[in-house]
Design an enzyme around this catalytic site. Sequence first.
Site, short mmCIF file in Angstrom:
data_model
loop_
_atom_site.label_atom_id
_atom_site.label_comp_id
_atom_site.label_asym_id
_atom_site.label_seq_id
_atom_site.Cartn_x
_atom_site.Cartn_y
_atom_site.Cartn_z
N HIS A 83 0.80 -1.22 0.00
CA HIS A 83 0.00 0.00 0.00
C HIS A 83 0.84 1.27 0.00
CE1 HIS A 83 -3.05 -2.71 2.31
NE2 HIS A 83 -3.17 -2.85 1.00
N LYS A 93 5.54 6.05 7.75
CA LYS A 93 4.92 5.14 8.72
C LYS A 93 5.97 4.63 9.71
CE LYS A 93 1.59 3.41 5.30
NZ LYS A 93 1.10 2.21 4.56
N HIS A 140 4.24 -0.34 1.17
CA HIS A 140 4.41 -1.12 2.39
C HIS A 140 3.37 -2.23 2.47
CE1 HIS A 140 3.33 -1.86 6.69
NE2 HIS A 140 4.62 -2.10 6.73
N TYR A 153 0.67 0.69 13.65
CA TYR A 153 1.54 1.65 13.00
C TYR A 153 0.94 3.05 13.03
CZ TYR A 153 -1.40 0.84 8.81
OH TYR A 153 -2.44 0.71 7.93
N GLU A 164 -5.25 6.58 -2.13
CA GLU A 164 -4.61 5.33 -1.73
C GLU A 164 -4.70 4.30 -2.85
OE1 GLU A 164 -6.52 3.99 1.80
OE2 GLU A 164 -8.36 3.36 0.79
#
Length: 204
Positions: A83, A93, A140, A153, A164
């Site tokens: 993602h 992140k 990720h 996270y 996204e």
Amino acid sequence: TRFALSRSLSCLILAIFELVSFWIFLISSSFCFLITFKKFYDERGYFSVPFNRDEFNEGVGMEVNFIQDNLSYSSKNVIRGLHFQTGDYEQSKLVTCTYGHVLDVVVDIRKDSPTYGKHISVDLGECFNRLLFVPKGCAHGFLSLAKENIVYYTCDQYRNQKSETGIIWSDKNLKISWPTKKPILSLKDKKNITFNEYKRMYLK
């Protein structure tokens, strides 16, 4: 020195920053940072500080302002990813696994990066005392290896559904080794784009 991050991967550590609460390792192969936090034991158990903003920013050499925390529960063989968010909504992140064991994967998709198109795989879990800092411009994801797994996270940008997207986990050009024969994915992640499609769509 070399530092073993997973079953199949070792990476050259460019720098080690020892701070009050944790160590920060700069990983040369991805320009990610691996944070190993210290545990302070006594007869009751232990206490630790996995994150301190001032120490963290000093160690990574940049100002990062985390504003949204996310928590996921996954059963064994679940793959989430790969993602990322695009444009003004790119996210850094800080990832850890608080219960269970996951193989965390980061792909550098920054066109001007010396490690563009490369990936790193890192074991995270309750027994490793680790967090992984994923900079903006990276995709990720992770594979759940234990029966039950909780990944926690924090991000420096809010989720934006319109920006996204993701790269398919099994992309042949990325050559990521996923230690599972029966991956479980969401319908959305099954429809993620290839790395070549990402380059055509976003690297104009």
